[in-house]
Design a protein around this motif. Structure first.
Motif, PDB file in Angstrom:
ATOM      1  N   VAL A 165      -2.771  14.912  12.771  1.00  0.00           N
ATOM      2  CA  VAL A 165      -3.044  15.804  11.637  1.00  0.00           C
ATOM      3  C   VAL A 165      -3.175  17.249  12.103  1.00  0.00           C
ATOM      4  N   TYR A 166      -3.550  17.440  13.358  1.00  0.00           N
ATOM      5  CA  TYR A 166      -3.622  18.785  13.942  1.00  0.00           C
ATOM      6  C   TYR A 166      -2.294  19.511  13.767  1.00  0.00           C
ATOM      7  N   ARG A 167      -1.194  18.822  14.118  1.00  0.00           N
ATOM      8  CA  ARG A 167       0.123  19.459  14.041  1.00  0.00           C
ATOM      9  C   ARG A 167       0.482  19.817  12.604  1.00  0.00           C
ATOM     10  N   ALA A 168       0.150  18.915  11.683  1.00  0.00           N
ATOM     11  CA  ALA A 168       0.459  19.179  10.274  1.00  0.00           C
ATOM     12  C   ALA A 168      -0.327  20.372   9.756  1.00  0.00           C
ATOM     13  N   ILE A 169      -1.582  20.496  10.172  1.00  0.00           N
ATOM     14  CA  ILE A 169      -2.397  21.638   9.754  1.00  0.00           C
ATOM     15  C   ILE A 169      -1.832  22.933  10.333  1.00  0.00           C
ATOM     16  N   ALA A 170      -1.421  22.891  11.608  1.00  0.00           N
ATOM     17  CA  ALA A 170      -0.830  24.081  12.231  1.00  0.00           C
ATOM     18  C   ALA A 170       0.418  24.519  11.476  1.00  0.00           C
ATOM     19  N   ASP A 171       1.242  23.556  11.089  1.00  0.00           N
ATOM     20  CA  ASP A 171       2.455  23.892  10.330  1.00  0.00           C
ATOM     21  C   ASP A 171       2.103  24.526   8.987  1.00  0.00           C
ATOM     22  N   GLU A 172       1.103  23.961   8.294  1.00  0.00           N
ATOM     23  CA  GLU A 172       0.708  24.477   6.992  1.00  0.00           C
ATOM     24  C   GLU A 172       0.161  25.906   7.111  1.00  0.00           C
ATOM     25  N   LEU A 173      -0.644  26.159   8.138  1.00  0.00           N
ATOM     26  CA  LEU A 173      -1.176  27.500   8.347  1.00  0.00           C
ATOM     27  C   LEU A 173      -0.056  28.488   8.656  1.00  0.00           C
ATOM     28  N   THR A 174       0.910  28.045   9.444  1.00  0.00           N
ATOM     29  CA  THR A 174       2.039  28.918   9.798  1.00  0.00           C
ATOM     30  C   THR A 174       2.888  29.228   8.578  1.00  0.00           C
ATOM     31  N   TRP A 175       3.239  28.185   7.822  1.00  0.00           N
ATOM     32  CA  TRP A 175       4.070  28.388   6.633  1.00  0.00           C
ATOM     33  C   TRP A 175       3.355  29.241   5.581  1.00  0.00           C
ATOM     34  N   GLY A 176       2.035  29.119   5.526  1.00  0.00           N
ATOM     35  CA  GLY A 176       1.274  29.901   4.560  1.00  0.00           C
ATOM     36  C   GLY A 176       0.950  31.300   5.033  1.00  0.00           C
ATOM     37  N   ASP A 177       1.473  31.676   6.226  1.00  0.00           N
ATOM     38  CA  ASP A 177       1.251  33.007   6.796  1.00  0.00           C
ATOM     39  C   ASP A 177      -0.241  33.310   6.925  1.00  0.00           C
ATOM     40  N   VAL A 178      -1.003  32.293   7.357  1.00  0.00           N
ATOM     41  CA  VAL A 178      -2.440  32.447   7.567  1.00  0.00           C
ATOM     42  C   VAL A 178      -2.686  32.896   9.005  1.00  0.00           C
ATOM     43  N   ASN A 179      -3.522  33.886   9.188  1.00  0.00           N
ATOM     44  CA  ASN A 179      -3.859  34.375  10.516  1.00  0.00           C
ATOM     45  C   ASN A 179      -4.757  33.357  11.218  1.00  0.00           C
ATOM     46  N   PHE A 180      -4.232  32.701  12.249  1.00  0.00           N
ATOM     47  CA  PHE A 180      -5.021  31.715  12.981  1.00  0.00           C
ATOM     48  C   PHE A 180      -4.555  31.675  14.427  1.00  0.00           C
ATOM     49  N   ALA A 181      -5.353  31.016  15.276  1.00  0.00           N
ATOM     50  CA  ALA A 181      -5.003  30.843  16.687  1.00  0.00           C
ATOM     51  C   ALA A 181      -5.259  29.405  17.084  1.00  0.00           C
ATOM     52  N   ARG A 182      -4.529  28.936  18.080  1.00  0.00           N
ATOM     53  CA  ARG A 182      -4.737  27.603  18.646  1.00  0.00           C
ATOM     54  C   ARG A 182      -5.561  27.731  19.926  1.00  0.00           C
ATOM     55  N   ALA A 183      -6.638  26.989  20.027  1.00  0.00           N
ATOM     56  CA  ALA A 183      -7.447  27.023  21.248  1.00  0.00           C
ATOM     57  C   ALA A 183      -6.656  26.515  22.441  1.00  0.00           C
ATOM     58  N   GLY A 192      -9.012  32.833  17.460  1.00  0.00           N
ATOM     59  CA  GLY A 192      -8.629  33.724  16.382  1.00  0.00           C
ATOM     60  C   GLY A 192      -9.770  34.612  15.942  1.00  0.00           C
ATOM     61  N   THR A 193      -9.424  35.636  15.204  1.00  0.00           N
ATOM     62  CA  THR A 193     -10.445  36.521  14.656  1.00  0.00           C
ATOM     63  C   THR A 193     -10.991  35.984  13.343  1.00  0.00           C
ATOM     64  N   ALA A 194     -10.262  35.057  12.718  1.00  0.00           N
ATOM     65  CA  ALA A 194     -10.713  34.488  11.447  1.00  0.00           C
ATOM     66  C   ALA A 194     -10.758  32.970  11.509  1.00  0.00           C
ATOM     67  N   ILE A 195      -9.655  32.336  11.907  1.00  0.00           N
ATOM     68  CA  ILE A 195      -9.560  30.873  11.932  1.00  0.00           C
ATOM     69  C   ILE A 195      -9.012  30.436  13.288  1.00  0.00           C
ATOM     70  N   THR A 196      -9.648  29.445  13.878  1.00  0.00           N
ATOM     71  CA  THR A 196      -9.168  28.847  15.121  1.00  0.00           C
ATOM     72  C   THR A 196      -8.994  27.354  14.906  1.00  0.00           C
ATOM     73  N   LEU A 197      -7.856  26.823  15.337  1.00  0.00           N
ATOM     74  CA  LEU A 197      -7.547  25.403  15.223  1.00  0.00           C
ATOM     75  C   LEU A 197      -7.761  24.745  16.572  1.00  0.00           C
ATOM     76  N   LEU A 198      -8.532  23.654  16.569  1.00  0.00           N
ATOM     77  CA  LEU A 198      -8.889  23.001  17.826  1.00  0.00           C
ATOM     78  C   LEU A 198      -8.811  21.487  17.691  1.00  0.00           C
ATOM     79  N   GLU A 199      -8.535  20.830  18.809  1.00  0.00           N
ATOM     80  CA  GLU A 199      -8.784  19.401  18.914  1.00  0.00           C
ATOM     81  C   GLU A 199     -10.257  19.232  19.291  1.00  0.00           C
TER      82      GLU A 199
END
Length: 757
Positions: free
Chosen positions: A580-598, A604-611
């Motif tokens: 589900v991590y990968r699917a969330i990363a894709d959704e954030l990317t497609w939605g042009d959401v500012n995020f970073a992967r740990a 990230g300055t707003a949202i960070t995606l982590l396992e």
């Protein structure tokens, strides 16, 4: 005790702040102008200027408060701040928090006041005093109940206000939040093996970092910033704390994760848990030592020819073989041994050539037959890629089945070889055997020390010049293949030392809200770890929310919750297992959401995606935790789930597709020590807020209740399931499928379980 602020008193405090700020800025200006004022050669003046600017950079900026607090004694008041400030006449306006004169501010309590009558903590906006909190010790002593509370935990009014501040992508300095218990650990002697156990939110990492700053200030004659090494669990964690020490005035320390510590080789290869555990075993040092010696050999020929054409000479091999045997017996480094043998060969050739000096290339060509040139990666690749080499050096310590675990197919080229995390420690060991002690440090700080294997600890301790280390971590958050169950295990892995070992525990949880600990309590119990949850001292602004949705809705629900929190200026962590991590990363990317992967080593300055494992040691204003059931079913799953649940300082949302959290069987009624209902729930009972897609009825969880009957059985079942998953993973990676039934039957026999059970 919070005292109503007197306007006149507030004005007096502001006047002191203003005077101190003016003096601080005059001092800064003087430092910046030092180069221009210096007499003598231009080169010397430039050096004075550089030193002045370096010192000026360590002074807080004009917009920073001059003090965090003050304490009063009969002989006057002392203000405490990030740096010491004096007037032009050398009158002290503020003392440095690290100075001995400031000790009473942090350690005075009503039961041990250090002569302090009042402790004041300032609330500021920039250098403007907007208020203050006072603890008047005499008034606290009037109440026995308040006396007992203060003796354990002090007054938390000011501390809790500081903790309400939002997190950011980089950890903020928290001098203001140091409690008396923490400050005692900060001030422990330099030459100590100090171990600090602390659950989530106890401030253990902050204590370790402030300890570095305090030691640098008070041991300045024997401890330089460049002589301190700080080791974190990951690159993301290292970046997380990178700005903390500079704000404390210490910006030249070495720091990084274990991978960086051991060179430029990176771990990019996954490995079965059984293999990783074997490679972390201290027995591996013997295997590597023997394998390295076996790369040398005595020469069978009676003579050897050195050089080519008319320049060639022949020398007898007996003296050379004697030098080889002596170098082996000397137990020196591999390269030093090669140097000894080379010197003998050069002497033999010079004698045979009647004084003519041999060419170095000719010597090395012959020498490589007996004592070859090696690099750590090339040596380890050859060793792990050959069963014959492994069997030859396994000795009595390794079984054939273990040798089979160590073997792996080598890449065609060394440049294409991939390495695992456990390999990095082996490479460091080989490098040490090849060339000797690496760069050493006077003090080493290790975060998450409970996860290090014996081989990793060897890599760490060989970098500590005298054995002085400060280790922080949490036994309940151990997630590696070598996660320790007690701190005694860890100190044993560190090896012997003449320095005293001191194991201390931080019991107060300052950052994680009570509501979250209530939810995490049964998860901690299910881990089976020998650890007690911290005592939480603050309520969160909201109760955790459980969102039960279909798996198809996981991604949209999660991203929506994260964006909701981020839109309020909160720092958000999304913790999710694969896939589900990968699917969330894709959704954030497609939605042009500012995020970073740990996983990229960034936050990230707003949202960070982590396992889940990547979240260890990090904190967020809000956490969206996805699919806790899937996390719990992974190896060490309940520990990972406990970590993930306790990463928030304010808000927690759990997205799941089944009723997993709260854990099954946890009941609402409080129980006494005998398991009997003690009475109705009190104000500590937590009602979990349900998301719109979940059941409308709240579920109550009590962290201080004792689950009875089926509740206890449920927890045992969850722990058993987690252990079974871990064991199955080991068996799957190391045993042929045709042998599964035989292995399971053997386990049953070893356990002594009757066939009819």
């Amino acid at each position: 005790m919070v005292v109503e602020v007197d306007v006149a008193e507030l004005a007096r405090e502001q006047a002191h702040f203003d005077e101190a700020a003016e003096c601080r800025e005059r001092h800064r200006a003087g430092l910046l102008a030092a180069g221009f004022a210096a007499a003598g050669p231009a080169k010397g003046a430039a050096e004075v200027g550089r030193n002045g600017r370096a010192h000026a950079d360590k002074i807080p900026g004009p917009g920073e408060p001059v003090a965090i607090g003050r304490f009063d004694r009969e002989d006057g008041s002392i203000y405490v701040g990030a740096v010491g400030i004096t007037t032009d006449d050398r009158d002290v306006l503020v003392v440095n928090w690290r100075a001995p004169a400031a000790t009473a501010y942090f350690e005075a309590t009503p039961t041990d006041p250090y002569g302090v009558t009042r402790k004041r903590t300032f609330r500021t906006e920039g250098n403007h005093v907007v208020g203050f909190d006072d603890v008047v010790f005499a008034q606290v002593m009037e109440s026995v109940e308040r006396l007992e509370e203060a003796a354990r935990g002090e007054s938390f009014d000011a501390l809790l206000r500081e903790l309400e501040a939002s997190r950011s992508a980089e950890m903020r300095t928290i001098v203001q939040t140091i409690s008396a218990a923490q400050h005692m650990l900060i001030r422990a002697p330099l030459d100590t093996r100090l171990v600090i156990q602390g659950g989530p939110g106890t401030g253990k990492t902050a204590v370790a970092l402030h300890r570095v700053s305090w030691l640098l200030f008070n041991y300045r004659e024997e401890l330089e910033p460049s002589d301190v090494l700080v080791i974190g669990p990951s690159e993301a964690f290292s970046r997380y704390i990178r700005r903390v020490l500079p704000t404390l005035g210490d910006d030249t320390l070495a720091h990084g994760d274990l991978h960086r510590l051991m060179g430029d080789v990176r771990a990019t290869r996954d490995e079965a848990p059984a293999v990783a555990r074997l490679k972390g075993d201290e027995r591996m040092k013997l295997l590597l030592q023997r394998a390295l010696i076996r790369r040398t050999r005595v020469l069978a020929d009676a003579t050897i020819r050195v050089g080519a054409g008319s320049e060639a000479v022949e020398v007898a091999t007996d003296p050379l073989n004697t030098a080889i045997r002596d170098a082996r017996a000397n137990r020196t480094t591999y390269l030093a041994g090669r140097g000894q043998v080379r010197a003998t060969l050069a002497s033999l050739v010079t004698s045979a050539a009647r004084g003519r000096q041999p060419l170095g290339s000719a010597l090395d060509l012959v020498l490589d037959r007996a004592w070859p040139t090696l690099t750590a990666p090339a040596f380890l690749q050859d060793l792990l890629g050959s069963k014959d080499r492994l069997l030859a050096v396994g000795g009595d310590e390794f079984r054939v089945s273990e040798i089979n675990l160590l073997y792996r197919q080598a890449a065609a080229r060394l440049a294409d070889e991939t390495w695992t995390e456990a390999d990095i420690a082996l490479l460091d060991e080989v490098q040490w055997l090849l060339s000797g002690t690496p760069r050493t440090y006077r003090l080493v700080i290790v975060d998450e020390g409970q996860d290090l294997s014996p081989m990793q600890w060897r890599a760490v301790m060989r970098r500590s010049r005298v054995g002085a280390v400060t280790v922080v971590g949490d036994i309940a958050q151990g997630t590696s293949d070598w996660a320790a169950s007690t701190w005694q295990e860890v100190t044993d892995r560190m090896g012997g030392s003449e320095l005293p070992t001191d194991i201390q525990e931080l019991e107060w949880g300052y950052r994680v809200p009570k509501q979250v600990f209530e939810l995490a309590a049964p998860v901690l119990e299910a881990t089976g770890a020998d650890a007690v949850a911290p005592i939480p001292v603050r309520e969160g602004p909201t109760n955790p929310r459980i969102h039960e949705v279909s798996r198809e809705e996981f991604v949209t629900e999660t991203v929506g919750l994260a964006r909701e929190h981020a839109s309020k200026g909160l720092y958000v962590g999304i913790i999710a297992p694969q896939p589900v991590y990968r699917a969330i990363a894709d959704e954030l990317t497609w939605g042009d959401v500012n995020f970073a992967r740990a996983s990229d080593g960034a936050l990230g300055t707003a949202i960070t995606l982590l396992e889940p494992g990547e979240s260890k040691g990090l904190e967020f204003d809000a956490v969206v935790l996805v699919d806790p059931a899937a996390i719990s079913e992974s190896p060490l799953g309940m520990r990972l789930l406990y970590i993930a649940l306790t990463r928030t300082t304010h808000h927690l949302d759990v997205v799941q597709d089944r009723a997993f959290l709260p854990l099954p069987g946890v009941v609402e009624e409080p129980f006494d020590d005998e398991g009997q209902v003690a009475g109705p729930p009190d104000a500590m009972t937590l009602g979990l807020e349900k998301g719109p897609a979940a059941s409308a009825s709240p579920v109550a969880v009590r962290g201080n209740s004792k689950p009875a009957g089926t509740s206890r059985d449920s927890l045992r079942g969850i722990a058993a399931r987690a252990l079974a998953v871990e064991m199955a993973a080991v068996i799957r990676e190391t045993v042929a499928p045709a042998s599964f039934n035989a292995v399971v039957q053997a386990i049953i026999e070893e356990l002594g379980v009757d066939d009819d059970v």
